[in-house]
Design a protein around this motif. Structure first.
Motif, PDB file in Angstrom:
ATOM      1  N   TYR A   1       0.756  -1.117  -0.045  1.00 32.25           N
ATOM      2  CA  TYR A   1       0.071   0.143  -0.118  1.00 32.25           C
ATOM      3  C   TYR A   1       0.758   1.025   0.093  1.00 32.25           C
ATOM      4  CZ  TYR A   1      -4.236  -2.444   0.613  1.00 32.25           C
ATOM      5  OH  TYR A   1      -5.358  -3.148   0.410  1.00 32.25           O
ATOM      6  N   ARG A   2       1.877   1.225   0.819  1.00 32.28           N
ATOM      7  CA  ARG A   2       3.066   2.336   0.870  1.00 32.28           C
ATOM      8  C   ARG A   2       3.463   2.674  -0.665  1.00 32.28           C
ATOM      9  NH1 ARG A   2       7.772   3.885   0.227  1.00 32.28           N
ATOM     10  NH2 ARG A   2       8.923   1.677  -0.089  1.00 32.28           N
ATOM     11  N   ARG A   3       3.961   1.725  -1.489  1.00 36.79           N
ATOM     12  CA  ARG A   3       4.392   1.734  -2.809  1.00 36.79           C
ATOM     13  C   ARG A   3       3.082   2.333  -3.849  1.00 36.79           C
ATOM     14  NH1 ARG A   3       8.693  -3.102  -3.577  1.00 36.79           N
ATOM     15  NH2 ARG A   3       9.606  -3.141  -1.808  1.00 36.79           N
ATOM     16  N   ALA A   4       2.191   1.490  -3.853  1.00 36.13           N
ATOM     17  CA  ALA A   4       1.081   1.693  -4.645  1.00 36.13           C
ATOM     18  C   ALA A   4       0.503   3.342  -4.267  1.00 36.13           C
ATOM     19  CB  ALA A   4      -0.133   0.779  -4.247  1.00 36.13           C
ATOM     20  N   GLY A   5       0.555   3.594  -3.043  1.00 37.88           N
ATOM     21  CA  GLY A   5       0.124   4.771  -2.533  1.00 37.88           C
ATOM     22  C   GLY A   5       0.722   6.013  -3.491  1.00 37.88           C
ATOM     23  N   LYS A   6       2.199   5.950  -3.575  1.00 46.14           N
ATOM     24  CA  LYS A   6       3.127   6.643  -4.299  1.00 46.14           C
ATOM     25  C   LYS A   6       2.869   6.688  -5.736  1.00 46.14           C
ATOM     26  CE  LYS A   6       6.896   9.201  -4.950  1.00 46.14           C
ATOM     27  NZ  LYS A   6       8.271   8.566  -4.813  1.00 46.14           N
ATOM     28  N   LEU A   7       2.504   5.656  -6.213  1.00 50.54           N
ATOM     29  CA  LEU A   7       2.232   5.510  -7.657  1.00 50.54           C
ATOM     30  C   LEU A   7       0.867   6.236  -7.892  1.00 50.54           C
ATOM     31  CD1 LEU A   7       3.604   1.820  -8.215  1.00 50.54           C
ATOM     32  CD2 LEU A   7       4.699   4.022  -9.046  1.00 50.54           C
ATOM     33  N   LEU A   8      -0.008   6.059  -7.199  1.00 52.09           N
ATOM     34  CA  LEU A   8      -1.390   6.674  -7.188  1.00 52.09           C
ATOM     35  C   LEU A   8      -1.159   8.064  -7.464  1.00 52.09           C
ATOM     36  CD1 LEU A   8      -3.573   4.528  -4.905  1.00 52.09           C
ATOM     37  CD2 LEU A   8      -3.803   4.652  -7.328  1.00 52.09           C
ATOM     38  N   GLU A   9      -0.514   8.664  -6.439  1.00 53.34           N
ATOM     39  CA  GLU A   9      -0.119  10.123  -6.267  1.00 53.34           C
ATOM     40  C   GLU A   9       0.466  10.544  -7.600  1.00 53.34           C
ATOM     41  OE1 GLU A   9       2.148  10.967  -3.029  1.00 53.34           O
ATOM     42  OE2 GLU A   9       0.819  10.363  -1.426  1.00 53.34           O
ATOM     43  N   LEU A  10       1.559   9.936  -8.275  1.00 46.13           N
ATOM     44  CA  LEU A  10       2.008  10.230  -9.419  1.00 46.13           C
ATOM     45  C   LEU A  10       1.103   9.926 -10.730  1.00 46.13           C
ATOM     46  CD1 LEU A  10       5.698   8.900  -8.629  1.00 46.13           C
ATOM     47  CD2 LEU A  10       4.760  11.219  -8.693  1.00 46.13           C
ATOM     48  N   GLY A  11       0.023   9.270 -10.584  1.00 42.79           N
ATOM     49  CA  GLY A  11      -0.766   9.098 -11.529  1.00 42.79           C
ATOM     50  C   GLY A  11      -0.489   8.024 -12.459  1.00 42.79           C
ATOM     51  N   LEU A  12       0.594   7.039 -11.944  1.00 41.38           N
ATOM     52  CA  LEU A  12       1.075   6.035 -12.844  1.00 41.38           C
ATOM     53  C   LEU A  12       0.300   4.479 -12.441  1.00 41.38           C
ATOM     54  CD1 LEU A  12       4.984   6.540 -12.026  1.00 41.38           C
ATOM     55  CD2 LEU A  12       3.157   7.498 -13.783  1.00 41.38           C
ATOM     56  N   LEU A  13      -0.629   4.457 -11.396  1.00 41.50           N
ATOM     57  CA  LEU A  13      -1.454   3.502 -11.240  1.00 41.50           C
ATOM     58  C   LEU A  13      -2.898   4.229 -10.945  1.00 41.50           C
ATOM     59  CD1 LEU A  13       0.011   0.715  -8.876  1.00 41.50           C
ATOM     60  CD2 LEU A  13      -0.531   0.794 -11.212  1.00 41.50           C
ATOM     61  N   ALA A  14      -3.951   3.480 -11.045  1.00 40.56           N
ATOM     62  CA  ALA A  14      -5.241   3.819 -10.750  1.00 40.56           C
ATOM     63  C   ALA A  14      -6.012   2.798  -9.780  1.00 40.56           C
ATOM     64  CB  ALA A  14      -6.225   4.049 -12.209  1.00 40.56           C
ATOM     65  N   LYS A  15      -6.699   2.994  -9.308  1.00 37.64           N
ATOM     66  CA  LYS A  15      -7.294   2.159  -8.425  1.00 37.64           C
ATOM     67  C   LYS A  15      -8.569   1.387  -9.298  1.00 37.64           C
ATOM     68  CE  LYS A  15      -7.197   3.900  -3.547  1.00 37.64           C
ATOM     69  NZ  LYS A  15      -8.033   4.573  -2.579  1.00 37.64           N
ATOM     70  N   GLY A  16      -8.621   0.202  -9.250  1.00 36.85           N
ATOM     71  CA  GLY A  16      -9.526  -0.636  -9.832  1.00 36.85           C
ATOM     72  C   GLY A  16     -10.920  -0.850  -9.033  1.00 36.85           C
ATOM     73  N   PRO A  17     -11.941  -1.694  -9.562  1.00 37.88           N
ATOM     74  CA  PRO A  17     -12.935  -1.977  -8.690  1.00 37.88           C
ATOM     75  C   PRO A  17     -12.494  -2.756  -7.573  1.00 37.88           C
ATOM     76  CG  PRO A  17     -13.006  -3.512 -10.772  1.00 37.88           C
ATOM     77  CD  PRO A  17     -11.754  -2.303 -10.838  1.00 37.88           C
ATOM     78  N   VAL A  18     -13.408  -2.588  -6.405  1.00 38.99           N
ATOM     79  CA  VAL A  18     -13.073  -3.664  -5.318  1.00 38.99           C
ATOM     80  C   VAL A  18     -13.569  -4.904  -5.712  1.00 38.99           C
ATOM     81  CG1 VAL A  18     -13.710  -3.958  -2.778  1.00 38.99           C
ATOM     82  CG2 VAL A  18     -13.360  -1.542  -3.787  1.00 38.99           C
ATOM     83  N   LEU A  19     -12.643  -5.891  -5.574  1.00 46.48           N
ATOM     84  CA  LEU A  19     -12.911  -7.504  -5.920  1.00 46.48           C
ATOM     85  C   LEU A  19     -13.096  -8.258  -4.613  1.00 46.48           C
ATOM     86  CD1 LEU A  19     -10.640  -7.477  -8.926  1.00 46.48           C
ATOM     87  CD2 LEU A  19     -13.114  -6.785  -9.070  1.00 46.48           C
ATOM     88  N   GLN A  20     -14.120  -8.541  -4.370  1.00 44.91           N
ATOM     89  CA  GLN A  20     -14.340  -9.645  -3.228  1.00 44.91           C
ATOM     90  C   GLN A  20     -13.910  -8.794  -2.039  1.00 44.91           C
ATOM     91  OE1 GLN A  20     -12.777 -13.253  -4.256  1.00 44.91           O
ATOM     92  NE2 GLN A  20     -14.444 -13.935  -5.665  1.00 44.91           N
ATOM     93  N   GLU A  21     -14.212  -7.736  -1.685  1.00 44.67           N
ATOM     94  CA  GLU A  21     -13.946  -6.841  -0.757  1.00 44.67           C
ATOM     95  C   GLU A  21     -12.222  -6.582  -0.538  1.00 44.67           C
ATOM     96  OE1 GLU A  21     -15.286  -8.756   3.067  1.00 44.67           O
ATOM     97  OE2 GLU A  21     -17.547  -8.301   2.381  1.00 44.67           O
ATOM     98  N   GLU A  22     -11.831  -6.698  -1.677  1.00 47.35           N
ATOM     99  CA  GLU A  22     -10.307  -6.339  -1.902  1.00 47.35           C
ATOM    100  C   GLU A  22      -9.959  -5.554  -2.903  1.00 47.35           C
ATOM    101  OE1 GLU A  22      -6.264  -9.386  -2.316  1.00 47.35           O
ATOM    102  OE2 GLU A  22      -8.053  -9.824  -3.425  1.00 47.35           O
TER     103      GLU A  22
END
Length: 294
Positions: free
Chosen positions: A50-71
């Motif tokens: 989550y730490r790494r993904a959070g940085k990538l989300l801030e930079l616009g390099l990843l996007a959140k997908g749908p919540v799959l089975q509460e994940e």
């Protein structure tokens, strides 16, 4: 202001880049990659991911997908793919530094970059999801059945192939250097599109036309391909020599394709209409087609 590509590139660490690479490797299996899959592939704790993904989300390099089975799940963005491609080109020693964006269109972005020896090159990043290529996808089987990552990569591969074919037979095109993912690296030619060179006198304009006809003829007769999208916007007039280079080849077709003759005629019509309108000439489409076909 939104971050530039260069700023995003400079702020990504190797650990964060590995998350991007893993999402890319899994994109054919998962439209959105679940957190549990990423943790398993990367061997990370939930907190570290989550730490790494959070940085990538801030930079616009990843996007959140749908919540799959509460994940939670993550998807690669176009800027994420850009960063992967550019870091790979740097790692391979193709480029050492990325410069400013020097061109943008509906289907690509163009950047200047420098090789380890300091020579300027062009990096063209192809983008899928554009109206033009959606239309192409409906008409040409080579574009069917791919998501945006695969389609962008395929388009880049097509352009690189065309540049190789035409440059080998002596056509005036930017010399191809390499292709990786959706990025094509090619020779840097300082100039401006023919569409912007209305300052040319008639003799200078006709010399550019000779270069274009020569290149299109070599492509058709010797390389066996037709540009398919030729216009004054796809002719680059070199600043130093005023030579005319034909650019933007991803929509080419083989000369034997059922669309080839129609597309070749349309290519010539676009150029003739520009010359006759802007320079007051009376060029004939039929005459230029005869020169091209020999």
């Amino acid at each position: 202001m939104p971050l530039t590509l260069l700023q995003r590139l400079s702020q990504v660490s190797g650990d964060e880049l590995e998350v991007l690479r893993t999402v890319l490797r899994l994109h054919r299996l998962y439209r959105s990659v679940p957190v549990r899959v990423l943790r398993s592939r990367l061997g990370l704790s939930e907190g570290e991911l989550y730490r790494r993904a959070g940085k990538l989300l801030e930079l616009g390099l990843l996007a959140k997908g749908p919540v799959l089975q509460e994940e939670y799940s993550y998807e690669l963005t176009r800027r994420g793919l850009d960063v992967i491609a550019l870091w790979d080109l740097i790692k391979k020693g193709v480029i050492a530094e990325l410069g400013e964006r020097i061109g943008v269109g509906k289907e690509s972005e163009v950047y200047v970059a420098w090789t380890p020896s300091g020579a300027p090159v062009v990096v063209k990043l192809h983008k899928e999801g554009l109206r033009q290529f959606k239309e192409v996808a409906r008409k040409r089987s080579s574009y069917q059945g791919s998501d945006w990552i695969d389609l962008s990569t395929r388009v880049a591969s097509r352009e690189f192939t065309a540049l190789v074919l035409v440059s080998r037979v002596g056509g005036l095109v930017p010399k191809p250097i390499t292709q990786h993912l959706h990025a094509v690296v090619m020779e840097y030619i300082e100039g401006s599109p023919l569409s912007q060179r209305r300052d040319l006198d008639v003799d200078g304009a006709l010399k550019v036309l000779d270069d274009v006809v020569h290149t299109v003829a070599l492509a058709y007769r010797e390389a066996g391909i037709v540009h398919g999208d030729l216009s004054p916007y796809n002719v680059l007039v070199e600043a130093a020599s005023s030579r005319g280079y034909v650019i933007d080849w991803p929509q080419y077709v083989r000369s034997g394709d059922q669309l080839a003759e129609r597309l070749l005629e349309a290519d010539v019509e676009h150029i003739v209409a520009f010359y006759n309108t802007v320079f007051g000439l009376n060029l004939s489409v039929e005459d230029l087609l005869a020169k091209i076909k020999g």
